[in-house]
Design a protein around this motif. Structure first.
Motif, PDB file in Angstrom:
ATOM      1  N   THR A   1      54.296  79.407  85.318  1.00 34.07           N
ATOM      2  CA  THR A   1      54.033  77.990  85.016  1.00 34.07           C
ATOM      3  C   THR A   1      53.981  77.817  83.498  1.00 34.07           C
ATOM      4  OG1 THR A   1      51.673  78.442  85.303  1.00 34.07           O
ATOM      5  CG2 THR A   1      52.807  77.378  87.150  1.00 34.07           C
ATOM      6  N   VAL A   2      54.046  76.545  83.080  1.00 31.76           N
ATOM      7  CA  VAL A   2      54.091  76.284  81.637  1.00 31.76           C
ATOM      8  C   VAL A   2      53.416  74.943  81.337  1.00 31.76           C
ATOM      9  CG1 VAL A   2      56.417  75.318  81.856  1.00 31.76           C
ATOM     10  CG2 VAL A   2      55.656  76.114  79.637  1.00 31.76           C
ATOM     11  N   GLU A   3      52.730  74.915  80.204  1.00 31.92           N
ATOM     12  CA  GLU A   3      52.076  73.681  79.749  1.00 31.92           C
ATOM     13  C   GLU A   3      52.644  73.306  78.390  1.00 31.92           C
ATOM     14  OE1 GLU A   3      48.060  75.335  79.349  1.00 31.92           O
ATOM     15  OE2 GLU A   3      48.304  75.463  77.160  1.00 31.92           O
ATOM     16  N   THR A   4      52.528  72.028  78.060  1.00 32.25           N
ATOM     17  CA  THR A   4      52.668  71.613  76.669  1.00 32.25           C
ATOM     18  C   THR A   4      51.427  70.813  76.313  1.00 32.25           C
ATOM     19  OG1 THR A   4      54.161  70.764  74.983  1.00 32.25           O
ATOM     20  CG2 THR A   4      53.985  69.459  77.002  1.00 32.25           C
ATOM     21  N   THR A   5      51.363  70.349  75.071  1.00 29.88           N
ATOM     22  CA  THR A   5      50.132  69.701  74.620  1.00 29.88           C
ATOM     23  C   THR A   5      50.401  68.278  74.157  1.00 29.88           C
ATOM     24  OG1 THR A   5      50.364  70.267  72.294  1.00 29.88           O
ATOM     25  CG2 THR A   5      49.365  71.947  73.716  1.00 29.88           C
ATOM     26  N   HIS A   6      49.309  67.542  74.001  1.00 33.88           N
ATOM     27  CA  HIS A   6      49.420  66.157  73.537  1.00 33.88           C
ATOM     28  C   HIS A   6      50.051  66.084  72.151  1.00 33.88           C
ATOM     29  CE1 HIS A   6      47.213  65.095  77.046  1.00 33.88           C
ATOM     30  NE2 HIS A   6      46.193  65.823  76.705  1.00 33.88           N
ATOM     31  N   HIS A   7      49.764  67.078  71.290  1.00 35.07           N
ATOM     32  CA  HIS A   7      50.320  66.955  69.929  1.00 35.07           C
ATOM     33  C   HIS A   7      51.829  67.168  69.890  1.00 35.07           C
ATOM     34  CE1 HIS A   7      47.721  70.631  70.176  1.00 35.07           C
ATOM     35  NE2 HIS A   7      48.777  71.278  69.757  1.00 35.07           N
ATOM     36  N   TYR A   8      52.353  68.035  70.744  1.00 39.99           N
ATOM     37  CA  TYR A   8      53.804  68.214  70.736  1.00 39.99           C
ATOM     38  C   TYR A   8      54.520  66.988  71.306  1.00 39.99           C
ATOM     39  CZ  TYR A   8      52.416  73.041  69.925  1.00 39.99           C
ATOM     40  OH  TYR A   8      51.836  74.170  69.418  1.00 39.99           O
ATOM     41  N   LEU A   9      53.844  66.250  72.161  1.00 40.51           N
ATOM     42  CA  LEU A   9      54.445  65.057  72.768  1.00 40.51           C
ATOM     43  C   LEU A   9      54.204  63.786  71.946  1.00 40.51           C
ATOM     44  CD1 LEU A   9      53.569  65.675  76.543  1.00 40.51           C
ATOM     45  CD2 LEU A   9      55.763  66.072  75.413  1.00 40.51           C
ATOM     46  N   SER A  10      53.212  63.837  71.043  1.00 40.37           N
ATOM     47  CA  SER A  10      52.835  62.614  70.300  1.00 40.37           C
ATOM     48  C   SER A  10      53.223  62.641  68.826  1.00 40.37           C
ATOM     49  CB  SER A  10      51.317  62.401  70.360  1.00 40.37           C
ATOM     50  OG  SER A  10      50.859  62.369  71.677  1.00 40.37           O
ATOM     51  N   LEU A  11      53.344  63.834  68.260  1.00 34.85           N
ATOM     52  CA  LEU A  11      53.560  63.951  66.807  1.00 34.85           C
ATOM     53  C   LEU A  11      54.895  64.635  66.555  1.00 34.85           C
ATOM     54  CD1 LEU A  11      49.977  65.318  65.972  1.00 34.85           C
ATOM     55  CD2 LEU A  11      50.738  62.939  65.806  1.00 34.85           C
ATOM     56  N   SER A  12      55.528  64.312  65.440  1.00 39.17           N
ATOM     57  CA  SER A  12      56.785  65.000  65.127  1.00 39.17           C
ATOM     58  C   SER A  12      56.842  65.386  63.653  1.00 39.17           C
ATOM     59  CB  SER A  12      57.990  64.143  65.508  1.00 39.17           C
ATOM     60  OG  SER A  12      57.856  62.869  64.945  1.00 39.17           O
ATOM     61  N   ALA A  13      57.570  66.468  63.381  1.00 38.99           N
ATOM     62  CA  ALA A  13      57.630  67.071  62.042  1.00 38.99           C
ATOM     63  C   ALA A  13      58.029  66.044  60.980  1.00 38.99           C
ATOM     64  CB  ALA A  13      58.624  68.230  62.057  1.00 38.99           C
ATOM     65  N   GLU A  14      58.949  65.160  61.348  1.00 35.83           N
ATOM     66  CA  GLU A  14      59.465  64.195  60.367  1.00 35.83           C
ATOM     67  C   GLU A  14      58.377  63.263  59.813  1.00 35.83           C
ATOM     68  OE1 GLU A  14      62.964  65.076  63.149  1.00 35.83           O
ATOM     69  OE2 GLU A  14      60.792  64.903  63.316  1.00 35.83           O
ATOM     70  N   ASP A  15      57.305  63.080  60.588  1.00 45.27           N
ATOM     71  CA  ASP A  15      56.278  62.104  60.194  1.00 45.27           C
ATOM     72  C   ASP A  15      55.057  62.733  59.513  1.00 45.27           C
ATOM     73  OD1 ASP A  15      57.808  60.111  61.308  1.00 45.27           O
ATOM     74  OD2 ASP A  15      56.891  60.325  63.283  1.00 45.27           O
ATOM     75  N   ILE A  16      55.086  64.046  59.277  1.00 48.95           N
ATOM     76  CA  ILE A  16      53.898  64.701  58.713  1.00 48.95           C
ATOM     77  C   ILE A  16      53.916  64.593  57.190  1.00 48.95           C
ATOM     78  CG2 ILE A  16      52.646  66.895  58.491  1.00 48.95           C
ATOM     79  CD1 ILE A  16      53.645  67.602  61.312  1.00 48.95           C
ATOM     80  N   PRO A  17      52.903  63.930  56.602  1.00 51.32           N
ATOM     81  CA  PRO A  17      52.894  63.729  55.150  1.00 51.32           C
ATOM     82  C   PRO A  17      52.668  65.035  54.379  1.00 51.32           C
ATOM     83  CG  PRO A  17      51.346  62.223  56.265  1.00 51.32           C
ATOM     84  CD  PRO A  17      51.762  63.275  57.259  1.00 51.32           C
ATOM     85  N   ILE A  18      53.009  65.021  53.108  1.00 55.23           N
ATOM     86  CA  ILE A  18      52.764  66.169  52.223  1.00 55.23           C
ATOM     87  C   ILE A  18      51.280  66.490  52.223  1.00 55.23           C
ATOM     88  CG2 ILE A  18      52.678  66.822  49.765  1.00 55.23           C
ATOM     89  CD1 ILE A  18      55.425  65.794  49.428  1.00 55.23           C
ATOM     90  N   GLY A  19      50.950  67.793  52.390  1.00 54.50           N
ATOM     91  CA  GLY A  19      49.559  68.246  52.285  1.00 54.50           C
ATOM     92  C   GLY A  19      48.652  67.842  53.439  1.00 54.50           C
ATOM     93  N   ALA A  20      49.208  67.238  54.504  1.00 51.81           N
ATOM     94  CA  ALA A  20      48.368  66.758  55.623  1.00 51.81           C
ATOM     95  C   ALA A  20      48.144  67.890  56.626  1.00 51.81           C
ATOM     96  CB  ALA A  20      49.028  65.556  56.291  1.00 51.81           C
ATOM     97  N   THR A  21      47.307  68.857  56.194  1.00 44.46           N
ATOM     98  CA  THR A  21      47.142  70.099  56.971  1.00 44.46           C
ATOM     99  C   THR A  21      46.394  69.898  58.288  1.00 44.46           C
ATOM    100  OG1 THR A  21      45.236  70.535  55.591  1.00 44.46           O
ATOM    101  CG2 THR A  21      47.285  71.637  54.978  1.00 44.46           C
ATOM    102  N   GLN A  22      45.835  68.683  58.508  1.00 42.61           N
ATOM    103  CA  GLN A  22      45.237  68.427  59.820  1.00 42.61           C
ATOM    104  C   GLN A  22      46.300  68.453  60.925  1.00 42.61           C
ATOM    105  OE1 GLN A  22      45.527  66.278  57.308  1.00 42.61           O
ATOM    106  NE2 GLN A  22      45.558  64.123  57.958  1.00 42.61           N
ATOM    107  N   PHE A  23      47.590  68.438  60.549  1.00 41.42           N
ATOM    108  CA  PHE A  23      48.685  68.503  61.522  1.00 41.42           C
ATOM    109  C   PHE A  23      49.109  69.952  61.822  1.00 41.42           C
ATOM    110  CE2 PHE A  23      49.031  64.191  59.951  1.00 41.42           C
ATOM    111  CZ  PHE A  23      49.546  63.449  61.013  1.00 41.42           C
TER     112      PHE A  23
END
Length: 461
Positions: free
Chosen positions: A263-285
């Motif tokens: 079986t396999v799971e994914t997470t809310h962050h992989y479904l909600s967030l994408s690399a293109e939208d991550i700001p410089i230095g925003a390490t909370q991502f």
């Protein structure tokens, strides 16, 4: 709404998700279990105790989040049972399963498991089960931990981020698989592998793309190839945690078709967030495996829709703010982990509702499948007579903004701050008791420890 902490003998709503249908119903509760579900014409008189009438709010089974790092004992500045389970309750999560690492000691021996149970006692606002861990040399601890009621085991194929939970070699895996055969238990894999060719870490460490290049898809692909082979060979249940890359889906499909209990799971962050939208230095991502690009995300959504991904979980992995290195914004040095336990239902529904998913899909992916993974599906994740009366009462249409003052996990840093999400949790009921309602919690923690009896469930298969 009723007083937090009070027991409810029935819940009435115009919108109860029963099976795949939403309809008016009266849920009758006895001794913490769902006793009966009656179609409710609206004027049914039910006088045998406290009836909670929630009007047009939606009632469905409580969320089962089977991937949560609580970090207690040992790293309680990162999180703890009191704060984590309140955050869970505020998000409609009625059962969490706690990961074996980031606590000190890790849950890798029977005696450490007892220490973990002790630490959690009297602190849980929702029901809590526990994963054990597989590390080099602990194979003789596995069966005793199965007997003691751990939900299954987790291992890493790459450095785990903490030294007290070392990753396993292929030899360790063969040894562990032999121990787990015929137990009915399950082995969870953090499926990333170091690869032979050196990965470029050059570039500005405050640019997210620099970090993303250091954890390419091939690391997941190679790890999952190994897992699929082991799963087929030993026929021990295997589960891939937090799949971030869509590339290995082909290997997963092929292994399942060949008869692998995988079986396999994914997470809310992989479904909600994408690399293109991550700001410089925003390490909370930052998390591992990493959040990848939008095209990959769409493939993950397709796999969730097709059933190739079985469930969606939080992988709530908090730390103290200093470990996120926000001052330097260094993605390479920052701790990898995202806090989202409280917002999983809303995060999922915000995106899934736009993609044609139904409320019945939400129950399958966030309640039923996670309960099945940890063999709690005889009591959790289902709105049916005989199951625990674990309910989330929420408004799928209502939008709200994620604000720091409304976050209940210990450290408030999360990539979701400031986001507007769809689907607000109004109340959470665990075994017939109101643990959360409109911002307030039950005066005492009402959750209990869930010890899993694999022998019984395995014999029934």
């Amino acid at each position: 709404m009723m007083e937090p902490g009070s027991a409810v003998s029935a819940v009435r709503s115009q919108r109860v998700l029963y099976g795949k249908e939403v309809r008016p119903a009266l849920i009758i509760i006895k001794d913490g279990k769902i006793h009966n579900i009656l179609p409710d014409p609206g004027d049914t008189l039910y006088t045998a105790g406290e009836v909670l009438d929630v009007g047009n709010s939606l009632v469905m089974p409580g969320i089962v989040d089977c991937h949560v790092h609580v970090n207690e004992p040992g790293r309680t500045t990162w999180e703890g049972y009191w704060t984590a389970t309140r955050a869970a309750a505020a998000g409609g999560v009625t059962t969490i399963v706690d990961m074996p690492l980031n606590s000190i000691p890790p849950t890798t021996t029977l005696s450490n498991f007892h220490e973990k149970l002790q630490a959690a006692t009297g602190q849980c606002f929702v029901d809590t089960a526990f994963w054990g861990g597989v590390v080099p040399g602990n194979q003789m601890e596995l069966r005793p931990m199965v007997q003691a009621g751990v939900a299954g085991f987790k291992c890493f194929l790459i450095h785990s981020g903490v030294d007290e939970f070392p990753h396993v070699t292929d030899n360790d895996l063969h040894t562990a698989m032999k121990q787990l055969q015929n137990t009915g238990s399950v082995l969870l894999f953090h499926a990333e592998r170091e690869i032979q060719q050196p990965v470029a870490e050059d570039g500005d460490p405050s640019e997210y793309s620099t970090f993303l290049r250091s954890r390419p898809d091939i690391m997941e692909l190679e790890a999952i190839r190994t897992v699929a082979e082991l799963c087929l060979q030993y026929q021990v249940r295997c589960h891939i945690v937090h799949l971030s890359s869509a590339q290995p889906l082909q290997i997963i499909r092929a292994a399942r078709q060949a008869g692998a209990p995988l079986t396999v799971e994914t997470t809310h962050h992989y479904l909600s967030l994408s690399a293109e939208d991550i700001p410089i230095g925003a390490t909370q991502f930052k998390c591992c495996p990493p959040i990848r690009g939008m095209a990959n995300q769409e493939q993950l959504w397709s796999a969730v829709k097709a059933g190739d991904i079985d469930m969606v979980v939080s992988d709530h992995s908090p730390c103290t703010p200093d470990l996120k290195r926000l001052d330097s914004g260094d993605f390479i040095q920052a701790w990898g982990g995202i806090s989202s336990l409280q917002f999983g239902l809303s995060l999922f529904w915000t995106s899934a509702s736009k993609r044609g998913f139904t409320l019945a899909d939400v129950v399958r992916l966030l309640c039923k499948e996670p309960a099945q993974l940890c063999r709690l599906d005889n009591q959790k994740g289902n709105l049916s007579p005989g199951y625990d009366a674990d309910l989330v009462i929420w408004d799928p249409e209502k939008e709200f903004k994620v604000k720091e003052e409304n976050i209940h996990h210990k450290n408030k840093l999360t990539p979701y701050l400031g986001l507007t999400l769809r689907g607000e949790v109004q109340a959470t009921i665990v075994r017939g008791r109101v643990v959360y309602t409109s911002g307030s919690f039950s005066p005492q923690p009402l959750g209990k420890h869930l010890l899993v009896n694999h022998a019984k469930t395995h014999a029934a298969l």
